[in-house]
Write a protein that holds these residues in place. Structure first.
Motif, PDB file in Angstrom:
ATOM      1  N   LEU A 130       0.828  -1.216   0.000  1.00  0.00           N
ATOM      2  CA  LEU A 130       0.000   0.000   0.000  1.00  0.00           C
ATOM      3  C   LEU A 130       0.858   1.258   0.000  1.00  0.00           C
ATOM      4  O   LEU A 130       0.538   2.241  -0.679  1.00  0.00           O
ATOM      5  N   LEU A 131       1.946   1.244   0.755  1.00  0.00           N
ATOM      6  CA  LEU A 131       2.853   2.390   0.788  1.00  0.00           C
ATOM      7  C   LEU A 131       3.471   2.628  -0.594  1.00  0.00           C
ATOM      8  O   LEU A 131       3.503   3.762  -1.081  1.00  0.00           O
ATOM      9  N   ALA A 132       3.932   1.567  -1.237  1.00  0.00           N
ATOM     10  CA  ALA A 132       4.522   1.704  -2.572  1.00  0.00           C
ATOM     11  C   ALA A 132       3.485   2.208  -3.572  1.00  0.00           C
ATOM     12  O   ALA A 132       3.769   3.094  -4.393  1.00  0.00           O
ATOM     13  N   GLY A 133       2.280   1.672  -3.492  1.00  0.00           N
ATOM     14  CA  GLY A 133       1.211   2.126  -4.383  1.00  0.00           C
ATOM     15  C   GLY A 133       0.850   3.585  -4.155  1.00  0.00           C
ATOM     16  O   GLY A 133       0.608   4.331  -5.111  1.00  0.00           O
ATOM     17  N   ALA A 134       0.828   3.997  -2.912  1.00  0.00           N
ATOM     18  CA  ALA A 134       0.528   5.401  -2.596  1.00  0.00           C
ATOM     19  C   ALA A 134       1.609   6.328  -3.155  1.00  0.00           C
ATOM     20  O   ALA A 134       1.299   7.418  -3.655  1.00  0.00           O
ATOM     21  N   MET A 135       2.855   5.893  -3.085  1.00  0.00           N
ATOM     22  CA  MET A 135       3.942   6.717  -3.637  1.00  0.00           C
ATOM     23  C   MET A 135       3.777   6.868  -5.149  1.00  0.00           C
ATOM     24  O   MET A 135       3.909   7.985  -5.683  1.00  0.00           O
ATOM     25  N   ILE A 136       3.487   5.793  -5.840  1.00  0.00           N
ATOM     26  CA  ILE A 136       3.311   5.849  -7.289  1.00  0.00           C
ATOM     27  C   ILE A 136       2.111   6.718  -7.645  1.00  0.00           C
ATOM     28  O   ILE A 136       2.178   7.551  -8.557  1.00  0.00           O
ATOM     29  N   ALA A 137       1.000   6.549  -6.929  1.00  0.00           N
ATOM     30  CA  ALA A 137      -0.193   7.351  -7.197  1.00  0.00           C
ATOM     31  C   ALA A 137       0.075   8.842  -6.961  1.00  0.00           C
ATOM     32  O   ALA A 137      -0.358   9.693  -7.744  1.00  0.00           O
ATOM     33  N   ILE A 178      15.460   3.457   0.046  1.00  0.00           N
ATOM     34  CA  ILE A 178      15.541   3.728   1.487  1.00  0.00           C
ATOM     35  C   ILE A 178      14.544   2.872   2.257  1.00  0.00           C
ATOM     36  O   ILE A 178      14.896   2.248   3.268  1.00  0.00           O
ATOM     37  N   LEU A 179      13.309   2.807   1.764  1.00  0.00           N
ATOM     38  CA  LEU A 179      12.320   1.963   2.445  1.00  0.00           C
ATOM     39  C   LEU A 179      12.739   0.497   2.406  1.00  0.00           C
ATOM     40  O   LEU A 179      12.596  -0.225   3.394  1.00  0.00           O
ATOM     41  N   GLY A 180      13.263   0.066   1.261  1.00  0.00           N
ATOM     42  CA  GLY A 180      13.738  -1.308   1.164  1.00  0.00           C
ATOM     43  C   GLY A 180      14.843  -1.594   2.171  1.00  0.00           C
ATOM     44  O   GLY A 180      14.867  -2.663   2.802  1.00  0.00           O
ATOM     45  N   MET A 181      15.762  -0.642   2.336  1.00  0.00           N
ATOM     46  CA  MET A 181      16.838  -0.829   3.315  1.00  0.00           C
ATOM     47  C   MET A 181      16.292  -0.877   4.739  1.00  0.00           C
ATOM     48  O   MET A 181      16.745  -1.676   5.558  1.00  0.00           O
ATOM     49  N   ILE A 182      15.312  -0.039   5.030  1.00  0.00           N
ATOM     50  CA  ILE A 182      14.709  -0.044   6.362  1.00  0.00           C
ATOM     51  C   ILE A 182      14.037  -1.389   6.624  1.00  0.00           C
ATOM     52  O   ILE A 182      14.237  -2.009   7.673  1.00  0.00           O
ATOM     53  N   PHE A 183      13.243  -1.869   5.659  1.00  0.00           N
ATOM     54  CA  PHE A 183      12.553  -3.148   5.837  1.00  0.00           C
ATOM     55  C   PHE A 183      13.555  -4.299   5.915  1.00  0.00           C
ATOM     56  O   PHE A 183      13.374  -5.230   6.700  1.00  0.00           O
ATOM     57  N   LEU A 184      14.597  -4.250   5.098  1.00  0.00           N
ATOM     58  CA  LEU A 184      15.625  -5.295   5.141  1.00  0.00           C
ATOM     59  C   LEU A 184      16.342  -5.285   6.486  1.00  0.00           C
ATOM     60  O   LEU A 184      16.596  -6.336   7.072  1.00  0.00           O
ATOM     61  N   TRP A 185      16.655  -4.093   6.997  1.00  0.00           N
ATOM     62  CA  TRP A 185      17.337  -3.990   8.288  1.00  0.00           C
ATOM     63  C   TRP A 185      16.468  -4.550   9.407  1.00  0.00           C
ATOM     64  O   TRP A 185      16.963  -5.213  10.319  1.00  0.00           O
ATOM     65  N   GLN A 186      15.163  -4.268   9.346  1.00  0.00           N
ATOM     66  CA  GLN A 186      14.252  -4.804  10.359  1.00  0.00           C
ATOM     67  C   GLN A 186      14.206  -6.330  10.299  1.00  0.00           C
ATOM     68  O   GLN A 186      14.122  -6.991  11.331  1.00  0.00           O
ATOM     69  N   ALA A 187      14.264  -6.879   9.096  1.00  0.00           N
ATOM     70  CA  ALA A 187      14.192  -8.335   8.939  1.00  0.00           C
ATOM     71  C   ALA A 187      15.522  -9.013   9.245  1.00  0.00           C
ATOM     72  O   ALA A 187      15.545 -10.128   9.759  1.00  0.00           O
ATOM     73  N   ARG A 188      16.628  -8.317   8.925  1.00  0.00           N
ATOM     74  CA  ARG A 188      17.958  -8.912   9.112  1.00  0.00           C
ATOM     75  C   ARG A 188      18.969  -7.809   9.413  1.00  0.00           C
ATOM     76  O   ARG A 188      19.632  -7.305   8.499  1.00  0.00           O
ATOM     77  N   ALA A 205      25.276  -2.803  -4.174  1.00  0.00           N
ATOM     78  CA  ALA A 205      24.678  -3.418  -5.361  1.00  0.00           C
ATOM     79  C   ALA A 205      23.600  -2.510  -5.946  1.00  0.00           C
ATOM     80  O   ALA A 205      23.474  -2.399  -7.173  1.00  0.00           O
ATOM     81  N   THR A 206      22.836  -1.846  -5.086  1.00  0.00           N
ATOM     82  CA  THR A 206      21.820  -0.910  -5.567  1.00  0.00           C
ATOM     83  C   THR A 206      22.462   0.192  -6.403  1.00  0.00           C
ATOM     84  O   THR A 206      21.962   0.548  -7.471  1.00  0.00           O
ATOM     85  N   PHE A 207      23.571   0.729  -5.929  1.00  0.00           N
ATOM     86  CA  PHE A 207      24.285   1.758  -6.693  1.00  0.00           C
ATOM     87  C   PHE A 207      24.621   1.255  -8.095  1.00  0.00           C
ATOM     88  O   PHE A 207      24.342   1.920  -9.093  1.00  0.00           O
ATOM     89  N   TRP A 208      25.224   0.076  -8.165  1.00  0.00           N
ATOM     90  CA  TRP A 208      25.652  -0.445  -9.464  1.00  0.00           C
ATOM     91  C   TRP A 208      24.476  -0.761 -10.376  1.00  0.00           C
ATOM     92  O   TRP A 208      24.588  -0.629 -11.590  1.00  0.00           O
ATOM     93  N   PHE A 209      23.337  -1.156  -9.810  1.00  0.00           N
ATOM     94  CA  PHE A 209      22.179  -1.456 -10.642  1.00  0.00           C
ATOM     95  C   PHE A 209      21.379  -0.217 -11.036  1.00  0.00           C
ATOM     96  O   PHE A 209      20.556  -0.283 -11.948  1.00  0.00           O
TER      97      PHE A 209
END
Length: 116
Positions: A9-16, A40-50, A62-66
């Motif tokens: 929902l957050l990602a969809g709200a950003m796109i909308a 940034i959100l992906g890093m936050i969620f990844l940090w929370q998970a691991r 890797a994000t930089f290079w991609f």
């Protein structure tokens, strides 16, 4: 499950929001779209998970290079549109070129010392 739904929902709200802002202020919408909000959100969620510093460092690098292979698309599409190509064709070609550049990055990046 609720966490996944909230992220979607957050990602969809950003796109909308970007699409709505772009109707009146295309440059402002482009600025917002260019912000690394998803990263940034992906890093936050990844940090929370691991919460692992080395894992996060590798992810960020890797994000930089991609990001680099995606940049030419944003120059190619306006060139094609201004040359009279239809939007969907321009978008499709831009995406195809980006996929090709991603494949090249995956193939040749490690040979140049890039770690993913």
């Amino acid at each position: 499950m609720w966490s996944l739904l909230g992220k979607a929902l957050l990602a969809g709200a950003m796109i909308a929001a970007i699409a709505e802002i772009g109707k009146r202020l295309p440059a402002m919408a482009a600025l917002i779209a260019s912000l690394p909000l998803v990263s940034i959100l992906g890093m936050i969620f990844l940090w929370q998970a691991r919460p692992d510093a080395e894992n996060m460092a590798r992810h960020s690098e890797a994000t930089f290079w991609f990001v680099l292979p995606s940049l030419p698309m944003f120059l190619l599409i306006p060139v094609m549109l201004r040359a009279g190509l239809p939007f969907w064709l321009s978008l499709g070609i831009g995406c195809a070129v980006t996929v090709g550049l991603y494949l090249a990055m995956v193939q040749f990046g490690p040979r140049l010392g890039v770690r993913f």
